[in-house]
Design an enzyme around this catalytic site. Structure first.
Site, PDB file in Angstrom:
ATOM      1  N   TYR A   1     -13.056   9.095  26.268  1.00 57.59           N
ATOM      2  CA  TYR A   1     -14.059  10.934  25.806  1.00 57.59           C
ATOM      3  C   TYR A   1     -13.347  11.765  27.062  1.00 57.59           C
ATOM      4  O   TYR A   1     -13.903  12.866  26.411  1.00 57.59           O
ATOM      5  CB  TYR A   1     -15.166   9.890  25.722  1.00 57.59           C
ATOM      6  CG  TYR A   1     -15.731  10.971  25.408  1.00 57.59           C
ATOM      7  CD1 TYR A   1     -15.260  11.382  23.712  1.00 57.59           C
ATOM      8  CD2 TYR A   1     -17.209  11.983  26.232  1.00 57.59           C
ATOM      9  CE1 TYR A   1     -16.820  12.444  23.431  1.00 57.59           C
ATOM     10  CE2 TYR A   1     -17.886  12.791  24.887  1.00 57.59           C
ATOM     11  CZ  TYR A   1     -17.581  13.296  24.119  1.00 57.59           C
ATOM     12  OH  TYR A   1     -18.583  14.473  23.678  1.00 57.59           O
TER      13      TYR A   1
ATOM     14  N   ARG B   1     -16.773   9.004  21.389  1.00 60.65           N
ATOM     15  CA  ARG B   1     -18.879   8.348  21.510  1.00 60.65           C
ATOM     16  C   ARG B   1     -19.216   7.582  19.838  1.00 60.65           C
ATOM     17  O   ARG B   1     -20.329   7.604  19.901  1.00 60.65           O
ATOM     18  CB  ARG B   1     -19.371   9.942  21.299  1.00 60.65           C
ATOM     19  CG  ARG B   1     -19.296  10.211  22.778  1.00 60.65           C
ATOM     20  CD  ARG B   1     -19.986   9.814  23.904  1.00 60.65           C
ATOM     21  NE  ARG B   1     -20.181  10.573  25.149  1.00 60.65           N
ATOM     22  CZ  ARG B   1     -21.011  11.229  25.493  1.00 60.65           C
ATOM     23  NH1 ARG B   1     -21.815  11.804  24.710  1.00 60.65           N
ATOM     24  NH2 ARG B   1     -20.943  11.488  26.595  1.00 60.65           N
TER      25      ARG B   1
ATOM     26  N   TYR C   1     -19.969   5.071  33.088  1.00 66.42           N
ATOM     27  CA  TYR C   1     -20.996   5.149  32.003  1.00 66.42           C
ATOM     28  C   TYR C   1     -21.543   3.892  32.595  1.00 66.42           C
ATOM     29  O   TYR C   1     -23.340   4.389  32.577  1.00 66.42           O
ATOM     30  CB  TYR C   1     -20.820   5.340  30.577  1.00 66.42           C
ATOM     31  CG  TYR C   1     -21.282   6.534  30.281  1.00 66.42           C
ATOM     32  CD1 TYR C   1     -22.292   7.164  30.230  1.00 66.42           C
ATOM     33  CD2 TYR C   1     -20.102   6.918  29.411  1.00 66.42           C
ATOM     34  CE1 TYR C   1     -22.008   8.781  29.873  1.00 66.42           C
ATOM     35  CE2 TYR C   1     -19.623   7.920  28.982  1.00 66.42           C
ATOM     36  CZ  TYR C   1     -20.569   9.146  28.858  1.00 66.42           C
ATOM     37  OH  TYR C   1     -20.760  10.634  28.251  1.00 66.42           O
TER      38      TYR C   1
END
Length: 1125
Positions: A972, A1007, A1087
């Site tokens: 991403y 995403r 993340y």
């Protein structure tokens, strides 16, 4: 010979040095691992008598110049350089004021003589690197005439690059820095050592332990000498590693030499003349040379076996397609710094027995056990040669040190009982062009690295505090320096205990009987449940259940056939088709040109929202699919699909005007089939655009059939036309304005429209049928409000998080599970009240529905807000499934087979995508959606520490242009930086030069599923070089360079460790590549907030900065290098 001498693993064989890609010794866990560096022992005896201090005299950095150059020299301030002492303490005292040549590049001359060693065909520098050194600022480069002829580098090529070709005497007498391949000669009248300038610098493959007289003579000339064979094995020194470069060539050439002397093909063939069996090759030692030999033999079609005493070599051998053989004794040969250690007597005997058995079977044996300063171990005895088949071949890469075979004659081809024993000692020199190119790159980069910390670039000097300089330097100021102290190697790690998941897997392994009985039990349960439903429900419910089951089965088959690269368009198409939720609004609409009641108003709003969703969804899908179009694709005539639309529409209206008969069901059938065909069209990029058009036709025919079923008056039709027009225009505007990077949040926003439309339709339908409403209608309406409400607010939260308008961190509400459970209990209570009072008290029923909607809105917020940004891809797919099941609820409510069918397709599609994403993250759906109810047990995470190696765009471009196979891993971060355009440009440049470039995409990269595929397609990257994780993961070990752009968790090797936070998560094995370059803004975790050990591996380099800026810099650097070729 003693037993240990016969053991391969008793020596730290140079040819057995592990390749840089071996990562078993690279992870440096805090508290458990120590930094590792290769330990080389040099047996110099240094006089420890304290040397007399000398006054530092100022001397000119250049020899006397011609008059034409004296003015230039005069402008240069005379410099006296004093090399820094090593920072680590030593027993011996190092020189403090050496009179050696140092200073700015502009004052220094580099010389490259022709190699004088008999049979040596290599040259120390190539014309390409001559041009580089001159560009860096060196004054002159002198090349002896004919120095590169044997390596196919003529004098003209050097002169065109800017060098001066001179006689041999000038090279030695005028050079400040001398670059050679072999050590300087010391014998005879032409002794090279005696010809060099006093205080000059010599860089070559010196082998100080074997060439002690040479080292002593160099010291007597007060020259500074560096041994390329003594460069320490640390991350920063990878590009200087000439030993690995030459070992790689030797392994490759060994297979070619064996093939030349072997009487058959290496590969097996089946011809008209008969079957040819494949050759069997045994490679002893899985170091750089051994692995190169294994890879070459496998590429030539042979059956290859590899042996090494170190357990860490097993994976490397097997990754190249070879069989790893080992003795039955459980003893690991891993020693200090990665070399083999002395094994037990029992192991040695078993090892020799294994070699004897293998020699009876194989056709070619390649040995690679070479030991600096010691005789090579004898691994292949004459008895083993006698057991080999006539015509077999042995290639001994240790011939220069006596050989691993008892029949080896160094430098020659020998015969022993019909077996050819190749003992050539110049294998790299037999590929002079390639070996000179690699050595030139190594020595050039080493020379350019000799810049002190306190000096700017373009300045040469010796800094003894630098680890690489201190490790490679041999003589300095007339003294022979002792070996530099090296850090202790890390202890060998014990094998980890089986993880709980492995233990469970072993416990629950099923027998064939258990497997089949469970399958039979599942079928029995399903059939019994169908009977029970038929008994306790009515025909209306069962007819809809029948439609739902068949549509789900078809959807399951269709969606699994969709190409992973098209998962984003799949979600967009299904989202557009889910706009048929507005069909339910058609059955609630009424009034005249405007709605006249609350239910009619709710129905009108539902239709309006539905058309926004339909038009916006199909426009977005078309834009995404157009990105996958290639210039070579055949021309498309999409306007032709207007013909069936016009014929169907006109014919349907004409037929309906004379009586409905079965037209509604016919229209539903056409719409359902077209929607299914639309999804099946996404099975490949070639048919995807047609699938999008079929989806548009499916929605058109479904709405037309529904209008016929409703039978609106002209006034209401006008109202419908106005709503449809406004919604379509709004959707078109939304679809055209978004960028590919904002696709995830746009799809989430459109999901919210579907959810709200389902809520409005369900409430309006109940209010419009308050007097004669059935239980099935009420239950379905209530579930429609519940699912639609959760979808509405959940999609809004997802939109806000993806658009960075809301923190992506999970919202940890105190007692959130209790809150969600209470909300669910309230939903159940209001449903009971609704079913009990709604038929006789419409106001109570309406209040229950409004309360249900409010509770659903709250639940959608609390559940989605508690999910972190890393899990948004799963949230989007789950919301996609929710929108489909909301349509199913409407279908049951209105007894509408079209809504049931389409809803089942969308629900199954979203469910399958959710499953794919969860598997890719090794998470359960409950763990994602409810934040910890089913949390995976974790052990405390060890801190990962170590030294990172920074790099530059120029160095990255250099690695890319010199590679044969390149894999680019994107995440991403690429989307955020919008780096896909620059990536596409330099990938096109690399492919134009014949470099094999491919992309590796992880299922959760981006995403939403497939987003990175869409972004690359937008930048005109051919989709046939964009591969999924399962398609490309096995290719990383054979990859020269892997470029990681904006990815972290998806390439984290810690997922392979039991007990880590992401244990079991499938990841891309990028760390297995020969070189890895990672683009990141900083060292922050991904993340998952898990440290990434790959950042600290020896084969990894970090390129910090904005991905778009870095990619553009790489693009520019590649363009310059390509122009210079």
């Amino acid at each position: 010979m003693s037993a240990p001498a016969n053991c391969l693993v008793g020596y730290g064989a140079l040819a057995l040095r592990p390749p840089r890609g071996s990562w078993s010794a690279k992870l440096k866990l805090c508290g458990s691992l120590l930094g590792s560096t290769r330990v080389f022992q040099r047996e110099h005896r240094v006089d420890h008598t304290k040397t007399q201090q000398r006054t530092a005299g100022i001397r000119s950095l250049t020899r006397p110049q011609p008059l034409s150059l004296q003015q230039h020299v005069a402008q240069v301030t005379a410099v006296a350089r004093f090399a820094s002492h090593a920072s680590e303490p030593h027993d011996e005292e190092l020189p403090s004021s050496p009179p050696f040549t140092a200073g700015p590049y502009a004052n220094l001359t580099i010389g490259v003589p022709k190699e004088s060693y008999p049979g040596e065909r290599r040259v120390a520098i190539t014309p390409q690197n001559v041009k580089l050194l001159l560009k860096k600022g060196f004054s002159r480069i002198l090349i002896e005439r004919g120095a590169g002829v044997e390596a196919s580098f003529g004098d003209d090529a050097y002169e065109q690059a800017g060098a001066q070709t001179v006689d041999r005497r000038s090279v030695f007498s005028e050079s400040d820095i001398l670059l050679k391949v072999r050590a300087l000669s010391i014998d005879g009248q032409g002794s090279e050592v005696d010809q060099i300038r006093e205080g000059a610098t010599v860089i070559s493959m010196l082998y100080p332990m074997q060439n002690k007289p040479t080292v002593e003579r160099i010291a007597s000339r007060k020259a500074t000498s560096f041994a390329m064979d003594m460069v320490p094995r640390i991350s920063r020194a990878q590009v200087f590693d000439a030993l690995s470069s030459m070992a790689n060539i030797a392994g490759y050439k060994a297979v070619l030499e064996a093939s030349n002397h072997f009487g058959r093909f290496l590969t097996g063939q089946v011809t008209a003349a008969g079957k040819i069996p494949p050759c069997k090759v045994l490679v002893i030692g899985a170091g750089v040379a051994g692995l190169s030999a294994i890879a070459t033999a496998r590429r030539m079609g042979a059956i290859v076996r590899g042996f090494d005493t170190r357990s860490a070599a097993r994976e490397q051998v097997q990754s190249l397609g070879a069989e790893f053989i080992e003795v039955d004794i459980a003893e690991d040969g891993s020693g200090a710094g990665g070399y083999a250690k002395v094994m037990s007597k029992e192991f040695i005997e078993a090892e020799m027995k294994l070699f004897y058995e293998q020699c009876r079977e194989v056709d070619i044996v390649i040995t690679t056990a070479l030991i600096p300063g010691k005789p090579a171990p004898k691994l292949i005895t004459k008895a083993m040669l006698g057991a080999m088949k006539p015509g077999s071949v042995v290639v001994d890469l240790a011939a220069e040190a006596g050989g691993n075979c008892e029949a080896t004659v160094p430098g020659k081809l020998a015969k022993y009982e019909g077996v050819s024993v190749i003992g050539y000692t110049d294998l790299p020199s037999r590929l002079p062009t390639q070996s000179s190119t690699l050595y030139s790159n190594n020595v050039t980069k080493f020379l350019l690295s000799l810049v002190p910390k306190d000096k700017k670039e373009k300045y040469y000097d010796v800094d003894l505090t630098d680890e690489v300089t201190r490790g490679a330097i041999i003589t300095y100021d007339g003294k022979i320096l002792p070996p530099a102290p090296r850090p202790a190697p890390p202890p060998v790690q014990a094998k980890p205990a089986p993880s709980p998941a492995d233990q469970v897997a072993n416990i629950v392994a099923l027998t064939p009987w258990q497997t089949q009985t469970r399958q039979v039990a599942s079928i029995t349960t399903g059939m019994t449940a169908a009977v029970a439903l038929g008994k306790f429900t009515g025909p209306l419910f069962m007819s809809n259940a029948f439609t739902f089951a068949l549509a789900s089965l078809i959807g399951y088959r269709v969606v699994w056939g969709v190409a992973p690269a098209l998962h984003s368009p799949l979600m967009s198409v299904t989202n557009a088709i889910s706009g048929m939720v507005g069909i339910g609004g058609l059955f609630v609409m009424g009034g005249g040109y405007l709605p006249e009641t609350i239910p009619q108003t709710l129905g009108a709003l539902s239709v309006l929202l539905a058309f926004v969703n339909v038009s916006g969804g199909f426009v977005i899908s078309k834009r995404m699919l157009d990105m996958f179009r290639r210039p070579t694709d055949p021309k498309e005539f999409n306007w032709l699909y207007a013909i069936p639309a016009a014929l169907f529409g006109g014919g349907y209206i004409a037929a309906a005007s004379t009586g409905m008969a079965g037209l509604v069901q016919a229209g539903y059938l056409v719409s359902s089939v077209l929607c299914m065909t639309s999804l099946s069209g996404l099975s490949s990029q070639a048919t995807a655009r047609r699938g999008n058009i079929l989806g548009i036709l499916g929605v058109f025919s479904g709405i037309l059939a529904s209008l016929a079923a409703v039978g609106f008056t002209p006034d209401v039709l006008t109202q419908f036309a106005g709503l449809a027009t406004v919604g379509t225009v709004a959707g078109l505007i939304i679809g055209r304005r978004i960028t590919p990077t904002s696709l995830p949040q746009t799809v989430a926003a459109l999901h919210s429209v579907v959810g709200l439309a389902a809520v409005l339709t369900s409430i309006g339908s109940v209010l419009a049928h308050s007097g004669d409403i059935s239980t099935l209608h009420m239950v379905s309406a209530y579930l429609g409000v519940l699912i639609g409400g959760v979808t509405f607010t959940g999609s809004i939260v997802a939109f806000l998080k993806l658009a960075a308008k809301m923190s992506s961190k999970p919202l940890a509400l105190p007692g959130r599970h209790l809150i969600n459970s209470t909300l669910l209990g309230a939903n159940v209570a209001t449903m009971g009240a609704f079913l009990a009072y709604a038929p006789g008290a419409p106001l109570i029923g309406a209040a229950c529905l409004v309360g249900n909607a409010a509770l659903s809105f709250i639940k959608g917020y609390t559940t989605t807000a508690a999910i972190g940004g890393a899990d948004m891809p799963v949230v989007i797919t789950v919301l996609n499934a929710y929108s489909g099941f909301a349509l199913v609820a409407e279908g049951f409510m209105l007894d509408n087979s079209l809504l049931t069918t389409v809803g089942a397709l969308i629900g199954v599609s979203g469910s399958i995508l959710s499953y794919i994403m969860c598997v890719a993250m090794n998470r359960s759906l409950t763990n994602v959606l409810f934040g910890g109810i089913a949390a995976t047990p974790q052990t405390p995470q060890s801190e990962v520490t170590g030294e990172i190696t920074k790099t530059t765009s120029e160095e990255t471009a250099e690695a890319l242009i010199n590679a044969e196979n390149v894999i680019i891993v994107v995440g991403y971060g690429m989307a955020v930086a919008k780096a896909q355009y620059a990536i596409s440009d330099f990938v096109q440049a690399l492919r134009s030069k014949g470099i094999n470039v491919r992309f590796a995409i992880h299922p959760v990269a981006g995403r939403m599923p497939g987003q990175c595929n869409v972004l690359l397609a937008e930048a005109s990257v051919p989709y046939d070089i964009v591969l999924e994780m399962d398609e490309i993961n096995d290719d990383f070990p054979d990859t020269d360079v892997t470029l990681v752009i904006g990815a972290n968790d998806t390439v984290n090797p810690i997922a392979m460790e039991a007990g880590s936070a992401i244990a079991g998560m499938p990841v891309l094995h990028a760390w297995k590549s020969k070189q890895v370059f990672i683009m990141k803004r900083g060292m922050a975790s991904g993340y998952a907030d898990v440290p990434n050990p790959m950042f600290f591996m020896e084969n990894t380099k970090m390129l910090f900065g904005d991905a778009n800026d870095s990619c553009n810099a790489i693009k520019r650097a590649l363009e310059e290098k390509i122009k210079g070729l």
